[in-house]
Write an enzyme that holds these catalytic residues in place. Structure first.
Site, PDB file in Angstrom:
ATOM      1  N   LYS A  83       0.832  -1.209   0.000  1.00 58.40           N
ATOM      2  CA  LYS A  83       0.000   0.000   0.000  1.00 58.40           C
ATOM      3  C   LYS A  83       0.864   1.256   0.000  1.00 58.40           C
ATOM      4  CE  LYS A  83      -1.830  -1.524   3.745  1.00 58.40           C
ATOM      5  NZ  LYS A  83      -2.633  -1.788   4.969  1.00 58.40           N
TER       6      LYS A  83
ATOM      7  N   THR B 166      -8.795   8.860   8.378  1.00 53.24           N
ATOM      8  CA  THR B 166      -8.102   7.685   7.835  1.00 53.24           C
ATOM      9  C   THR B 166      -7.876   6.604   8.885  1.00 53.24           C
ATOM     10  OG1 THR B 166      -5.974   8.780   8.280  1.00 53.24           O
ATOM     11  CG2 THR B 166      -6.900   9.034   6.065  1.00 53.24           C
TER      12      THR B 166
ATOM     13  N   GLY C  78      -8.212   3.382  10.700  1.00 51.13           N
ATOM     14  CA  GLY C  78      -8.813   2.108  10.345  1.00 51.13           C
ATOM     15  C   GLY C  78      -8.723   1.776   8.879  1.00 51.13           C
ATOM     16  N   THR C  79      -7.942   2.541   8.115  1.00 53.56           N
ATOM     17  CA  THR C  79      -7.849   2.309   6.671  1.00 53.56           C
ATOM     18  C   THR C  79      -7.318   0.922   6.353  1.00 53.56           C
ATOM     19  OG1 THR C  79      -7.475   4.659   6.282  1.00 53.56           O
ATOM     20  CG2 THR C  79      -6.846   3.157   4.533  1.00 53.56           C
ATOM     21  N   GLY C  80      -6.211   0.533   7.005  1.00 48.53           N
ATOM     22  CA  GLY C  80      -5.615  -0.773   6.722  1.00 48.53           C
ATOM     23  C   GLY C  80      -6.529  -1.914   7.115  1.00 48.53           C
ATOM     24  N   CYS C  81      -7.163  -1.808   8.294  1.00 47.62           N
ATOM     25  CA  CYS C  81      -8.096  -2.839   8.748  1.00 47.62           C
ATOM     26  C   CYS C  81      -9.246  -2.991   7.762  1.00 47.62           C
ATOM     27  CB  CYS C  81      -8.662  -2.477  10.116  1.00 47.62           C
ATOM     28  SG  CYS C  81      -7.436  -2.217  11.403  1.00 47.62           S
TER      29      CYS C  81
END
Length: 558
Positions: free
Chosen positions: A209, A269, A271-274
């Site tokens: 990412k 942003t 919690g974006t990865g989760c």
């Protein structure tokens, strides 16, 4: 790895399992995962690895669940409910990681990678708190990555993994590292090398990412890291737009895919990865292939960020249910306070440039505009102001609250005052009041003013506001641009300098701000559908083109 859904019982929901920590603030962890699973029409189950004390500002406590109880949860879910996809998030420590790996190998003894298993190697919180220690990272590399179908690290996480992999596996070729030093990923080429190195650790597909490594669109160069956090401050201006590049390396196919998307200047942003890994897992559960699951997951997250929520004093959260109640225009935020106006200016940018940089306007800037053209314009502009006042009177009539009616009435009074100033200004050019009122209205003026009145009669207040917006906003843009342009001839050397000053004046600029704020409030209160938004765009574009015709009329004295 595509799961076959052709034989999936229609009465049984697609199931997705998250193995992750809890976020008491609700923006990340299993809370974000379950919201995402639900939004993407899957049934979510969970195995809790830790409980955190956190909010939008910080993580101030992490309590790990005993490893044997984590394994017990996982055994309970897989032995009865089963799952169509799995995602892992924060695994907390080496003992938990090992326990998860043992249980997964028990239930998938001969299938590696584990079907539809997505690993989000959560190591650092967005607040900066460390979530995995060194031994845990090494255990993750050794025990979990060989089971992984899709790995979804961000750039810092990839650097951590590769640095620790170098220590754990000294024979591994790590092209991104310097001898004895940490991995450094600071270019697209290094992202490619890193993705390949990560795949050598076990994952079939690596999604590296790019959220921590935005690139300038024009030059393709990475944004310096010292600017990454600074750009969240609106006072920091950038000369070029930024874009993100999410890089996919399919090790089996030997293919790179670049997913480029707009860099959104927002703090929402958390919690974006989760959310991304959860969305990918949900898409896999529905039977999508790895590439399609990643692409659709990325689109979901981009929309969730764009329509983010402010829930505390720190970082905002993604809106996990944006597609259930879709918004055609994002909500105003401190990073983008005028989303409707910005959308319209971008959608109509060709016509807007013709309008605000018209030959007539450039003649005002350098003082070369023929005097006769300016006089003709001033006469017609007074006639336009008369209808402009009528349009706002119509707005007062159509308003539904006393406050709205007063606002329109105040504008009418302001226009009347402006008209008197206009008459006084005309006198400086030798134009008498009789000259003005006895002037025949030009066809360009007729077309423009009657269009505004027609929109006001047949549409609502937002329609009317957008019909008059190009005049209000455009003159403000022109006044500011010409005033600040070093090429503009200033002072007595330019006969039109006073005109420029008038539209640069704080009084007029404040009127523009009030008008724009009214439009944004109306749009946010009654969110337009996609079809309705196109109608509004059409009104704004037509009025902008009529402004162009008005300049043409003035320049050619028609």
């Amino acid at each position: 790895m595509t799961s076959d859904t052709s034989s999936h019982p229609p009465h049984v929901p697609f199931k997705v399992l998250t193995i992750a920590g809890s976020d008491s603030g609700g923006g990340a962890g299993i809370q974000a995962d379950i919201k995402t699973f639900t939004s993407l029409k899957t049934f979510g189950t969970s195995v809790l690895t830790s409980v955190t004390s956190q909010n939008t500002l910080k993580v101030d406590g992490i309590h790990a669940i005993p490893a044997d109880f984590v394994a017990q949860q996982l055994e309970a879910v897989l032995s009865d409910i089963g799952t169509n996809a799995i995602k892992t998030g924060m695994l907390c420590n080496a003992e938990i990681i090992a326990a998860v790996a043992r249980t997964l190998r028990k239930h998938y003894p001969d299938t590696y990678p584990v079907p539809n298993m997505v690993v989000d190697p959560v190591m650092i919180a967005s607040s900066g708190a460390a979530l995995l220690d060194t031994s845990a990272i090494e255990t993750l590399i050794r025990e979990i990555l060989p089971l992984c179908y899709i790995l979804t690290p961000n750039v810092p996480e990839a650097e951590y993994i590769l640095t620790k992999a170098q220590l754990e596996n000294p024979g591994l070729v790590l092209s991104t590292t310097t001898q004895g030093g940490p991995a450094r990923i600071d270019s697209l080429d290094k992202m490619r090398l890193a993705a390949q190195d990560l795949a050598r650790l076990g994952p079939s597909i690596v999604l590296l990412k790019g959220g921590h490594l935005p690139f300038y669109k024009k030059t393709g160069l990475a944004l310096p890291q010292d600017l990454l956090h600074a750009i969240e401050d609106l006072s920091v201006e950038l000369e070029d737009e930024l874009e993100l590049v999410d890089l996919i390396w399919d090790a089996k196919a030997g293919v790179f895919t670049e997913l480029r998307k707009e860099f959104l200047r927002t703090s929402s942003t958390h919690g974006t990865g989760c959310t991304l890994s959860a969305a990918i897992a949900a898409n896999l559960a529905h039977g999508l292939g790895g590439m399609d699951a990643i692409i659709k997951g990325g689109d979901y997250v981009q929309s969730a960020i764009r329509d983010g929520l402010t829930v505390g004093r720190g970082k905002g959260s993604l809106n996990h249910f944006h597609q259930i109640v879709p918004r055609s225009i994002e909500k105003p935020t401190r990073y983008n306070p005028h989303p409707l106006t910005n959308y319209l200016l971008k959608a109509c940018e060709v016509d807007w440039k013709k309008y605000t940089e018209h030959e007539f306007v450039q003649g005002l800037a350098d003082g070369t505009l023929p005097r006769e053209s300016f006089i003709h314009y001033m006469k017609q502009d007074y006639l336009f102001l008369q209808t402009y006042a009528r349009a706002h009177g119509l707005g007062a009539f159509k308003a539904r609250t006393m406050a709205e009616s007063k606002a329109f009435a105040d504008i009418v009074v302001h226009i009347a005052h402006e008209s008197q100033l206009h008459i006084n200004y005309c006198a400086k050019w030798g134009i008498s009041y009789d000259d003005i009122v006895n002037t025949q209205e030009s066809m360009a003026n007729v077309a423009y003013t009657r269009y505004v009145l027609d929109i006001g009669m047949t549409g609502d207040l937002l329609d009317l506001g957008l019909a008059i917006a190009p005049c209000l906003i455009g003159y403000g843009h022109i006044g500011n641009r010409l005033y600040n342009d070093p090429n503009t001839v200033r002072g007595q050397a330019n006969p039109y300098w006073e005109w420029i000053e008038n539209y640069h004046d704080s009084g007029y600029q404040e009127a523009v701000e009030r008008g724009v704020a009214t439009l944004e409030h109306s749009c946010n209160t009654q969110q337009p559908s996609e079809h309705r938004l196109k109608q509004l765009e059409g009104i704004f574009r037509t009025a902008t083109r009529l402004e162009i015709s008005f300049w043409d009329m003035a320049l050619q004295r028609l």
